[in-house]
Design a protein around this motif. Structure first.
Motif: not given
Length: 129
Positions: A1-10, A12-15, A30-42
């Protein structure tokens, strides 16, 4: 099953996208520890960071560094912290968190932002790349 991040890459889910290339994507948490909290993914769905091929892993770290440098130019903070936990989503992701104190890294204190704030932050970080 595709992860939520795979759906973002495709798309299917906005980011709140900051940057992407052929292999990697950076977007605001979208559930940040601090303003600007960023995720980097393959873009490729890989469960564990150390299961990545070495060149792909190094590419993710180089991509993350570039995003972190832009974060430092955009968000007033003491430094940008880096964490790779990987328990909440089974898809490799690097957390880049603007730090003011150690509690910003504990994943227990969260900040709330309006959609307009997310959009403005993503745009500003992108400009600083």
């Amino acid at each position: 099953m595709a992860s939520i991040f795979t759906k973002i890459v495709k798309g299917e889910i906005p980011c709140y996208k900051i940057a992407e290339d052929d292999n990697y994507l950076a977007f605001l948490d979208v559930n940040p520890n601090a303003k600007g909290h960023t995720l980097c993914i393959p873009k490729q769905e890989i469960n564990k960071i150390f299961d990545m091929e070495e060149d792909h892993y190094l590419g993710l770290m180089q991509f993350s560094r570039k995003i972190a440098k832009a974060l430092e130019k955009t968000i007033n903070c003491k430094r940008v912290g880096v964490a790779v936990v990987g328990l909440e989503v089974p898809h490799v992701h690097v957390h880049l968190i603007p730090l003011h104190d150690m509690d910003d890294m504990r994943f227990q204190r969260k900040v709330s932002l309006a959609q307009e704030e997310f959009e403005a932050i993503a745009k500003e970080i992108s400009k600083n790349l």
